[in-house]
Design a protein around this motif. Structure first.
Motif, PDB file in Angstrom:
ATOM      1  N   TRP A   1       0.819  -1.206   0.000  1.00  0.00           N
ATOM      2  CA  TRP A   1       0.000   0.000   0.000  1.00  0.00           C
ATOM      3  C   TRP A   1       0.858   1.264   0.000  1.00  0.00           C
ATOM      4  O   TRP A   1       0.561   2.215  -0.721  1.00  0.00           O
TER       5      TRP A   1
ATOM      6  N   VAL B   1      -3.332  12.644  -1.356  1.00  0.00           N
ATOM      7  CA  VAL B   1      -2.939  11.247  -1.566  1.00  0.00           C
ATOM      8  C   VAL B   1      -4.036  10.310  -1.068  1.00  0.00           C
ATOM      9  O   VAL B   1      -4.456   9.393  -1.777  1.00  0.00           O
TER      10      VAL B   1
ATOM     11  N   LYS C   1       2.099   2.012  -3.420  1.00  0.00           N
ATOM     12  CA  LYS C   1       1.007   2.526  -4.259  1.00  0.00           C
ATOM     13  C   LYS C   1       0.714   3.985  -3.911  1.00  0.00           C
ATOM     14  O   LYS C   1       0.544   4.824  -4.799  1.00  0.00           O
ATOM     15  N   ALA C   2       0.685   4.299  -2.613  1.00  0.00           N
ATOM     16  CA  ALA C   2       0.430   5.681  -2.183  1.00  0.00           C
ATOM     17  C   ALA C   2       1.567   6.604  -2.617  1.00  0.00           C
ATOM     18  O   ALA C   2       1.324   7.749  -3.007  1.00  0.00           O
TER      19      ALA C   2
ATOM     20  N   THR D   1       1.082   7.396  -6.220  1.00  0.00           N
ATOM     21  CA  THR D   1      -0.016   8.353  -6.319  1.00  0.00           C
ATOM     22  C   THR D   1       0.468   9.753  -5.969  1.00  0.00           C
ATOM     23  O   THR D   1       0.160  10.723  -6.664  1.00  0.00           O
TER      24      THR D   1
ATOM     25  N   MET E   1      -7.153   9.898  -3.156  1.00  0.00           N
ATOM     26  CA  MET E   1      -6.996   9.089  -4.365  1.00  0.00           C
ATOM     27  C   MET E   1      -6.608   7.638  -4.057  1.00  0.00           C
ATOM     28  O   MET E   1      -6.810   6.756  -4.886  1.00  0.00           O
ATOM     29  N   CYS E   2      -6.032   7.416  -2.899  1.00  0.00           N
ATOM     30  CA  CYS E   2      -5.499   6.096  -2.540  1.00  0.00           C
ATOM     31  C   CYS E   2      -5.787   5.860  -1.057  1.00  0.00           C
ATOM     32  O   CYS E   2      -4.892   5.989  -0.222  1.00  0.00           O
ATOM     33  N   SER E   3      -7.026   5.548  -0.748  1.00  0.00           N
ATOM     34  CA  SER E   3      -7.405   5.418   0.664  1.00  0.00           C
ATOM     35  C   SER E   3      -6.664   4.246   1.327  1.00  0.00           C
ATOM     36  O   SER E   3      -6.311   3.271   0.665  1.00  0.00           O
ATOM     37  N   ARG E   4      -6.433   4.418   2.624  1.00  0.00           N
ATOM     38  CA  ARG E   4      -5.708   3.404   3.384  1.00  0.00           C
ATOM     39  C   ARG E   4      -6.686   2.325   3.824  1.00  0.00           C
ATOM     40  O   ARG E   4      -7.639   2.598   4.540  1.00  0.00           O
TER      41      ARG E   4
END
Length: 103
Positions: free
Chosen positions: A29, A52, A32-33, A36, A55-58
């Protein structure tokens, strides 16, 4: 070196070990973040954790402290601060970053 300096250095080492451990357990993750964040910074000139995460939730399976690993790369330069717009952040101040050399 005095004791206060030694304590500070020990604290920095412990922090860095902890950050690395959280990153190692949440690498997929965080990577990926990070991608992003880089794309957003390239598009907008700067980025904060708010953008961030929008667009790229944890995922719930990812430890919340993993979020702190995103901007811990040498490619980032902190250029300022602002209050988070995310209600769950309780109005804390977050950093604004750009990719080094892209001002």
């Amino acid at each position: 070196m005095d004791n206060q300096t030694l304590d500070l250095l020990a604290g920095v080492r412990l922090r860095d070990v902890g950050v690395q451990k959280v990153y190692d357990h949440n690498k997929t993750w965080v990577d990926k973040a990070r991608s992003t964040a880089k794309a957003l910074a390239a598009l907008n000139g700067s980025v904060s954790i708010d953008e961030v995460l929008s667009m790229c939730s944890r995922p719930e399976s990812v430890h919340p402290n993993a979020t702190g690993s995103i901007f811990r790369e040498t490619v980032w330069e902190k250029i300022g601060y602002r209050q988070s717009a995310n209600p769950s952040a309780h109005a804390r101040v977050v950093g604004i970053y750009n990719l080094k050399g892209t001002q």
